[in-house]
Design a protein around this motif. Structure first.
Motif, PDB file in Angstrom:
ATOM      1  N   LEU A  42      23.926  63.011 104.101  1.00 64.52           N
ATOM      2  CA  LEU A  42      24.091  64.405 103.693  1.00 64.52           C
ATOM      3  C   LEU A  42      22.749  65.116 103.749  1.00 64.52           C
ATOM      4  O   LEU A  42      21.725  64.556 103.351  1.00 64.52           O
ATOM      5  N   LEU A  46      24.453  69.549 101.596  1.00 60.30           N
ATOM      6  CA  LEU A  46      25.588  68.636 101.479  1.00 60.30           C
ATOM      7  C   LEU A  46      26.475  68.646 102.723  1.00 60.30           C
ATOM      8  O   LEU A  46      27.652  68.294 102.658  1.00 60.30           O
ATOM      9  N   LYS A  47      25.894  69.016 103.855  1.00 58.04           N
ATOM     10  CA  LYS A  47      26.603  68.916 105.121  1.00 58.04           C
ATOM     11  C   LYS A  47      26.382  67.518 105.691  1.00 58.04           C
ATOM     12  O   LYS A  47      25.280  66.962 105.603  1.00 58.04           O
ATOM     13  N   GLY A 156      32.095  62.415 103.870  1.00 59.25           N
ATOM     14  CA  GLY A 156      31.233  62.494 102.692  1.00 59.25           C
ATOM     15  C   GLY A 156      31.242  61.205 101.904  1.00 59.25           C
ATOM     16  O   GLY A 156      30.220  60.786 101.353  1.00 59.25           O
ATOM     17  N   TYR A 429      31.057  62.004  95.762  1.00 59.72           N
ATOM     18  CA  TYR A 429      30.912  62.556  97.112  1.00 59.72           C
ATOM     19  C   TYR A 429      31.180  64.063  97.017  1.00 59.72           C
ATOM     20  O   TYR A 429      31.844  64.528  96.076  1.00 59.72           O
ATOM     21  N   PRO A 430      30.654  64.835  97.960  1.00 55.58           N
ATOM     22  CA  PRO A 430      30.656  66.301  97.799  1.00 55.58           C
ATOM     23  C   PRO A 430      31.958  66.973  98.216  1.00 55.58           C
ATOM     24  O   PRO A 430      31.997  67.742  99.179  1.00 55.58           O
ATOM     25  N   ASN A 514      18.957  68.117  96.689  1.00 51.93           N
ATOM     26  CA  ASN A 514      20.290  68.643  96.961  1.00 51.93           C
ATOM     27  C   ASN A 514      21.160  68.443  95.724  1.00 51.93           C
ATOM     28  O   ASN A 514      20.758  67.747  94.771  1.00 51.93           O
ATOM     29  N   MET A 516      23.560  66.631  95.040  1.00 44.57           N
ATOM     30  CA  MET A 516      23.918  65.248  94.717  1.00 44.57           C
ATOM     31  C   MET A 516      22.742  64.521  94.070  1.00 44.57           C
ATOM     32  O   MET A 516      22.853  63.351  93.722  1.00 44.57           O
ATOM     33  N   HIS A 518      20.036  63.444  95.435  1.00 45.32           N
ATOM     34  CA  HIS A 518      19.544  62.339  96.252  1.00 45.32           C
ATOM     35  C   HIS A 518      18.012  62.344  96.276  1.00 45.32           C
ATOM     36  O   HIS A 518      17.386  63.390  96.079  1.00 45.32           O
TER      37      HIS A 518
END
Length: 528
Positions: A42, A46-47, A156, A429-430, A514, A516, A518
């Motif tokens: 990601l 979050l793409k 994702g 997951y997004p 991001n 998430m 990360h």
């Protein structure tokens, strides 16, 4: 002073494993992300972007995903590979890695990821077939996943730690020791790990990615300390001995942050501040299943909505969190999630008069006083629980707060033995499906995450339709309609959406965040 091209950081909760099959917490996710790669990853928005898979196709029926792998990706060196000390990653490595996650003998914390999705998984788990039919190596560079039903968030999902590739011969050689001596393909490789003391990762000289034609990573090494005291870690950071500090502790948060979340003036030149929405919703859950306790007052939806309107979430975020969160005045899906739209999903704001009206509508008045409720929480959230307690008292409702240990509280919640509790849901997951699964009736606890035992046929039908919808934008519209149904019944009280913060030394460049949360270190470089 820190060495010139070494990044220093701290994990105050320690580190339990370096095997992605067991990476269930932030520390293990962060560290395995440096050592391993998956098919995809990601980006900061979050793409989904390519990693080991350079491209992929999805069949029209959404049941077949075909991944085309790069041919220039090598595992970290290990004698077990033979004379060359390494080898390239191939499609069979993904067959092994994903089957390993699914195998009950592995006891991976990620077994649930593939549940109900992969063709032949049940036959494999029940011993009727030696392999998982849905994981296929068509040739060395083509890996295929076959699903039992469409699942648009799959890509994702594959960006999670459980989607990272491991080499079969090393895993089988080391057994449980693979958790301590991992071999992956990532930008960094393990140099030394002394539990509860430090971890050192060295640059992987054969890493496949570049940035502007410059090989990644830029750092020579990463050193991770395990200082359990957040105050001690902050002192180390303030002395320049750590390059990054993740999150703020209550012991120094008020000194650093103003109520609006801005850094206090005296610290603004001392370090960088990186903020991002974090996909986590803090909330209060309420059991709406009448079987366990048919006379409980929280079975009344008007009372549940009254409690929602009685909370001033803006005040909570300002004075308890110093702005490190967002008032949860939309639905359950948090800010930062793709498809989040506060205008389309209007939740509960502070409206004392509406709360009083709904109490009367629920049948509670001076002649029929409100019963006392018990809110179950943990000591970590004592200030939040106290705020909620006082807010409810303002509308005439007495609440007793009972703190349990985290594990004990989860057992009570999933065992449906309590009616009212504090909880949080962090995205795996997004995709909003990850949050809405908590209200899908087949997911009732203890077998699933629907701990409120919410049940609504229209919601269930929309959930099932959304899973089949390949268009993100159309799926998000269904999610919004589902959220409005949940808000109308109010089995939860959303409190706030989380916000991550990292303090970073001025010398650190290229660190991105991001929603998430990360940790991506391959782009980081140190300026002197």
């Amino acid at each position: 002073m820190p060495e010139a091209n070494v990044f220093y950081m701290n994990l105050d909760g320690g580190l339990s494993t370096l095997d992605p099959a067991y990476a269930r917490d932030q520390a293990s996710d962060w560290m395995t992300a440096q050592i391993f790669n998956g098919l995809v990853e990601l980006d900061s928005l979050l793409k989904v972007r390519p990693s080991i898979a350079k491209s992929w196709e999805i069949s029209e029926d959404g049941l077949r995903y075909t991944f085309h792998l790069r041919k220039d990706i090598y595992f970290h060196p290990h004698p077990q590979f033979g004379a060359d000390s390494s080898r390239t990653v191939n499609a069979q490595d993904f067959v092994f890695s994903f089957t390993r996650i699914c195998n009950p003998q592995t006891a991976s914390t990620g077994q649930w990821v593939f549940n109900g999705k992969i063709l032949g998984l049940k036959d494999f788990r029940e011993g009727r077939h030696p392999t998982v039919k849905g994981f296929q190596a068509l040739n060395d560079s083509t890996f295929q996943i076959l699903l039992t039903r469409p699942f648009p968030p799959l890509l994702g999902l594959l960006a999670m730690p459980y989607g990272r590739v491991v080499p079969q011969e090393i895993v089988e050689k080391l057994g449980e020791d693979f958790q301590r001596f991992p071999i992956g393909t990532g930008p960094f490789q393990l140099f030394q790990w002394r539990e509860n003391d430090y971890l050192i990762l060295h640059r992987n000289p054969t890493y496949f990615e570049t940035l502007d034609q410059t090989p990644l990573p830029f750092l020579e090494a990463v050193k991770v300390n395990f200082i359990s005291s957040r105050l001690s870690a902050f002192i180390e950071f303030s002395q320049g001995k750590l390059d990054m500090l993740n999150g703020l502790d209550d012991s120094y948060k008020d000194e650093l942050l103003l109520p609006n979340g801005e850094i206090a003036p005296e610290y603004r030149k001392a370090f960088q501040v990186l903020r991002s929405p974090q996909l986590n919703t803090e909330y209060l859950g309420m059991m709406v299943d009448s079987v366990a306790n048919p006379d409980h007052p929280l079975l009344n939806s008007d009372l549940r909505k009254a409690l929602n309107y009685s909370l001033d979430r803006n005040q909570m975020v300002s004075y308890l969190l110093n702005g490190m969160g967002y008032p949860a005045e939309s639905g359950f899906i948090p800010q930062g999630m793709p498809g989040f739209d506060a205008k389309a999903v209007k939740g509960f704001s502070y409206q004392a008069d509406t709360a009083q009206y709904l109490l009367q509508k629920a049948g509670f008045s001076s002649s029929n006083s409100l019963p006392e409720l018990t809110l179950y929480s943990t000591q970590k959230y004592a200030r939040i629980a106290e705020f909620v307690q006082k807010s409810f008292e303002n509308i005439g409702l007495k609440v007793q707060v009972q703190n349990l240990q985290g594990g004990a509280l989860r057992k009570e919640i999933y065992g449906a033995r309590i009616q009212f509790w504090r909880a949080s849901w962090i995205a795996d997951y997004p995709d909003g499906e990850n949050y809405l699964a908590l209200f899908y009736s087949p997911n009732h606890s203890p077998g699933g995450p629907n701990t409120t035992h919410f049940q609504n046929p229209k919601f269930d039908a929309l959930y099932e339709a959304a899973i089949l919808e390949p268009s993100d934008s159309l799926r998000y519209l269904k999610y919004q309609e589902m959220e409005r149904i949940v808000l109308q019944e109010a089995p939860i009280i959303p409190l706030y959406y989380d916000r991550s913060i990292r303090l970073v030394q001025p010398r650190v460049k290229g660190l991105v965040v991001n929603p998430m949360n990360h940790l991506v270190l391959k782009y980081v470089f140190l300026k002197h």
